[in-house]
Write an enzyme that holds these catalytic residues in place. Structure first.
Site, mmCIF file in Angstrom:
data_model
loop_
_atom_site.group_PDB
_atom_site.id
_atom_site.type_symbol
_atom_site.label_atom_id
_atom_site.label_comp_id
_atom_site.label_asym_id
_atom_site.label_seq_id
_atom_site.Cartn_x
_atom_site.Cartn_y
_atom_site.Cartn_z
ATOM 1 N N GLU A 1 -18.310 -45.773 67.643
ATOM 2 C CA GLU A 1 -17.488 -44.699 68.228
ATOM 3 C C GLU A 1 -16.643 -45.253 69.388
ATOM 4 O OE1 GLU A 1 -17.755 -42.248 71.762
ATOM 5 O OE2 GLU A 1 -19.515 -41.517 70.657
ATOM 6 N N HIS B 1 -22.998 -45.077 67.667
ATOM 7 C CA HIS B 1 -22.359 -44.793 68.949
ATOM 8 C C HIS B 1 -21.490 -45.963 69.410
ATOM 9 C CE1 HIS B 1 -22.611 -45.070 73.457
ATOM 10 N NE2 HIS B 1 -21.986 -43.928 73.310
#
Lengths: 437, 447
Positions: free
Chosen positions: B74, B71
């Site tokens: 990301e 994440h």
């Protein structure tokens, strides 16, 4: 560099024409107006009904009556009790959703062409003949109270309610439309029946429909569905005074991240400067990663996951709101950066480059909203409630494009009011003081 | 009552046009020479397109000790590349009137843009660029790590229900990474480094580990040409590791948790059971579980609502959930929110009584037929939301399924029998593989 040049070259091209949304303005044989977009490629229709007034129509002392009444519409009607009604709807593979917000009660329905008449008979019963069976009332009342109990320990809800109370005082906008635990507990079946009469009337009805249906079919359907509604309902309250003053309100709540709502007086949808203000907000705190607030608070300083501002032109008052959340020891810095940006935009304005970027974004993003029949039906009903002309979709981007940096900066100086900006903070913020006013 | 009968009778007459113009007709798929898979879902009603690139890399693929790095990466993909400044990716999307974002889950990380249809190639150029040309700095790391920590604050630390779910999941999985939160454990997030992010990036971000899904007003042949001219130029990663994960041992102990937090206003009971997922060519069990969840706990007509909210009103809310689109073993979940004055113990007992009753009495044939009818209709409604269809393909193809599996799924659901549902219910609803949690405020007594 190659990619950047490619990007600039793309920009030089004109933006594509909006998907043509051909809206027909129909009047049914019984004299009800509706907007329709025919779309026969998929055999279903989305229908959106809005009744102006919403939870502001609660009678004195009956806060939450409209909300609870709306939640009960799908809990039994005419000859069917709650479960029979749900089973009948499932058998037809249709869906209804009922919602009550500050300014309207909305009904969104989606149904296949092949069993349209049967679905409409059910919807007609839900609107005209809800049963308000005592067991259903108690069951749904308990659900609403459970949700209200959750709100008492949810920092976002606490912030929202505290802010609304400060902004609107005793006007219905100043309290939660779902009601309070006390007011909802006291509602009677008669109160719900009264709320039902107060809300559903032809003088406050707006209709959007999109899908596999002709104007004649829609006209007949609407008349069957709504033709014998009463002419008028309860009077909608008058405008709310926006009572916001500048400063900081702190609500102590033991949680690691403080949640803040900030806001000031806003601008009405009908104001000729609305689009200039809309572009201004896009530059200052609109939803994209490009806004000044997002850039200063998140990208440069890492103080938050998200910071946003938005214009909220409601029917009876206009406010300009925003939100941010940061760890208790960092919220003070986030608030101070936001306040600085408010001052900077008010006193120095924004640049032509920012205005052009915001306009390109807003005009380009507009067609992305027309995303499916239900979405378009909802836009059609909303346009009518806002008093927008039927050709608005075709002209809206021209109105955005017509906004100049001078317009934006004039409006920034008039609208942005750093001294009138109120922060409501819920949490245990470090290093910030509550103001006394 | 006559009305109900006529409505039920009407159902039998409905012959939904499943074969004619199904959503499958709008889907084209192919593969580029470098191994990147492409799916195109056409909808020509508006000149708008959505591009998504899905990587077969999610939080469950993270190395031990670096939870949250999928994440974190990301977020970092919006920073500089060789040709774009930090933030320029999103600024360019916005300057073209588009919207962009990204999301991370256990099994995938996906990036998307929604733009006018004639901007697609530019989006592809930029997305292909950041697949391999990211240039991160220590400064990016420090600031963006603060952002993800605030994101964790917002989603988890400020929300007792999320904290409770983290504890439940950690106990559900003894040995699989699904037991670690997608966003990461806070103490590990605080130590995520540039090296952690780059190592994950270099391992997993490559065309042979990615799926391009384009939906909207596009021609598949043009998409192929543009994809070849952009993604097609990125070399495959020959060292892409096999996707092997530590698996669960047999679970043989029923687990119970009590989580107390003063911020809880509405206590509730959560129960999860380890459950099989959809597998390529073998989706029947998952289909039966999907129907089981609907029968037991979706809405007013479901079995648990009937038993716990109508017959014997001990709960204000009940639900059952199952999501089979998962690379490894997933869960089948129940939620019961007790009514005012009903103890947690009594509410949980009522859940068990109801489940036992269901296991004895079986599936109501009429209810099953209504659910199947709604699933058939969902295919008509799906044609109004091709981005939703695009999403479905992205999730499926990153969790071990094929385009054929996705297209076969509606018919597999229709073919599920009452007997199969009961068989899978008996198989999955075993106490030994379950976790039961009570979420309570700290001033309540437990019994």
């Amino acid at each position: 560099m190659k990619l950047v040049c490619a990007a600039l070259a793309w920009l030089a091209l004109s933006l594509p024409a909006l998907a043509e949304v051909k809206i027909q303005d129909i009047t049914t044989p019984a004299g009800i107006d509706a907007w329709l977009v025919e779309e026969h490629s998929i055999p279903f229709t989305a229908l959106e009904l809005r009744f102006r007034g919403g939870t502001t129509l609660d009678a004195p002392g009956k806060r939450g009556a409209v909300y609870l009444m709306t939640a009960l519409l799908e809990e039994g009607a005419s000859e069917l009790d709650s479960r029979e009604f749900a089973r009948a709807l499932e058998s037809l593979a249709a869906s209804f959703s009922f919602d009550a917000s500050d300014d309207s009660v909305s009904i969104s329905a989606r149904f296949l062409t092949e069993n349209r008449d049967q679905v409409l008979a059910l919807l007609r019963d839900a609107i005209h003949s809800p049963r308000f069976d005592p067991d259903a009332v108690e069951r749904v009342r308990a659900q609403v109270i459970a949700s209200l109990q959750n709100d008492t320990k949810n920092p976002d809800s606490i912030a929202r309610q505290t802010f609304s109370k400060r902004a609107f005082g005793d006007h219905p906008y100043g309290s939660d439309g779902e009601g309070t635990i006390e007011s909802v507990s006291a509602l009677t079946r008669e109160d719900l029946q009264q709320a039902h009469r107060d809300v559903f009337a032809r003088d406050r009805l707006y209709i959007g429909a999109v899908g596999d249906i002709t104007p004649e079919e829609l006209g007949a359907l609407i008349d069957k569905l709504l033709g014998d509604l009463p002419a008028t309902g309860r009077a909608i309250p008058g405008a709310a005074d926006v009572q916001l003053t500048g400063g900081v309100t702190i609500v102590d709540f033991d949680t690691p991240q403080s949640v803040a709502i900030f806001g000031q007086r806003g601008i009405e949808r009908k104001n000729p400067d609305f689009f200039a203000a809309y572009v201004l907000n896009q530059v200052l705190g609109g939803g994209s990663f490009e806004s000044r607030l997002m850039n200063e608070v998140r990208e440069k300083r890492g103080l938050t996951y998200g910071v946003y501002s938005y214009l909220a032109p409601k029917d009876l008052a206009a406010v300009y709101l925003g939100s941010v959340a940061s760890a208790n020891d960092r919220i003070g810095e986030a608030m101070s950066v936001i306040r600085q940006e408010w001052i900077k935009a008010a006193t120095q304005g924004v640049t032509e480059e920012e205005v052009e970027a915001a306009k390109t974004y807003l005009t380009g993003a507009y067609p992305l909203r027309f995303d499916g029949n239900g979405q378009i039906a909802s836009i059609l009903a909303g346009m009518q409630m806002d008093g927008l002309p039927i050709d608005y979709i075709a002209t809206r981007n021209d109105q955005i494009d017509a906004v100049t940096v001078e317009d934006v900066n004039r409006v920034a100086a008039e609208l942005l009011d750093p001294d009138g900006l109120r922060f409501v903070v819920v949490g245990q913020p470090v290093g910030i003081e509550e103001t006394t006013n | 009552m006559a009305r109900v009968h006529s409505l039920v009778a009407a159902v039998c007459l409905l012959a939904l046009p499943l074969s004619a113009e199904s959503i499958n007709d709008a889907v084209t798929s192919f593969e580029l020479d470098n191994g990147m898979q492409v799916v195109v879902v056409e909808d020509h009603r508006a000149p708008v397109v959505q591009q998504m690139v899905w990587y077969k890399a999610g939080s469950a693929d993270e190395p031990i000790g670096s939870s949250g790095v999928a994440h974190f990466l990301e977020h970092l993909l919006f920073k500089a590349t060789d040709t774009l400044d930090s933030g320029e990716f999103s600024a360019t999307v916005a300057a073209n009137g588009g919207q962009d974002n990204a999301f991370t889950s256990y099994d995938y990380t996906a990036y998307f843009q929604r733009v006018a249809a004639d901007r697609l190639e530019l989006m592809m150029q930029m997305e292909a660029d950041r697949m391999v040309n990211l240039r991160l700095t220590e400064d990016n790391i420090a600031t963006e790590r603060d952002v993800i920590l605030e994101e964790r604050n917002m989603r988890v630390e400020n929300n007792p229900r999320s904290l409770f779910n983290e504890q439940l999941n950690a106990v559900q999985y003894y040995n699989h990474r699904y037991g670690v939160p997608i966003i990461g454990w806070k103490h590990e997030m605080e130590t995520l480094s540039l090296e952690n992010a780059l190592a994950f990036y270099r391992t997993y971000y490559a065309p042979n580990n990615a799926i391009l899904v384009v939906s909207g007003d596009v021609d598949p042949n043009q998409v192929r040409r543009m994809a070849e001219a952009t993604y097609g130029l990125v070399p495959a990663n020959p060292d892409l590791p096999d996707r092997l994960r530590t698996q669960e041992p047999p679970q043989s102990a029923e687990r119970r948790l009590i989580y107390k937090d003063p911020r809880v206003a509405q206590p509730y009971i959560s129960r999860s059971y380890l459950a099989p997922e959809r597998n390529s060519g073998a989706q029947e069990k998952a289909a039966a579980l999907e129907l089981l969840a609907t029968i037991l706990g979706h809405g007013t007509t479901s079995f648990l609502t009937e038993k716990l909210q109508f017959e014997q009103p001990v709960a204000v809310y009940t639900a059952a959930f199952y999501s089979g689109t998962s690379l490894d073993e997933t869960t089948f979940d129940f939620l019961v929110v007790p009514s005012e004055g009903v103890s947690m113990g009594d509410a949980e007992a009522a859940l068990d009584v109801a489940l036992n009753k269901f296991l004895r009495t079986g599936v109501d044939a009429e209810q099953l037929e209504r659910i199947k009818m709604q699933m058939r209709a969902a295919q008509i409604y799906a044609r109004d939301n091709v981005d939703g269809v695009a999403n479905r393909y992205g999730r499926a193809l990153t969790t071990g399924l094929t385009v054929e599996d996705v297209q076969a799924w509606p018919e597999i659901l229709q073919a599920v029998t009452a007997e199969q549902i009961m068989a899978v219910a008996r198989e999955v609803l075993r106490p030994e593989s379950s976790v039961t949690g009570w979420l309570m405020s700290d001033d309540e007594v437990t019994q």
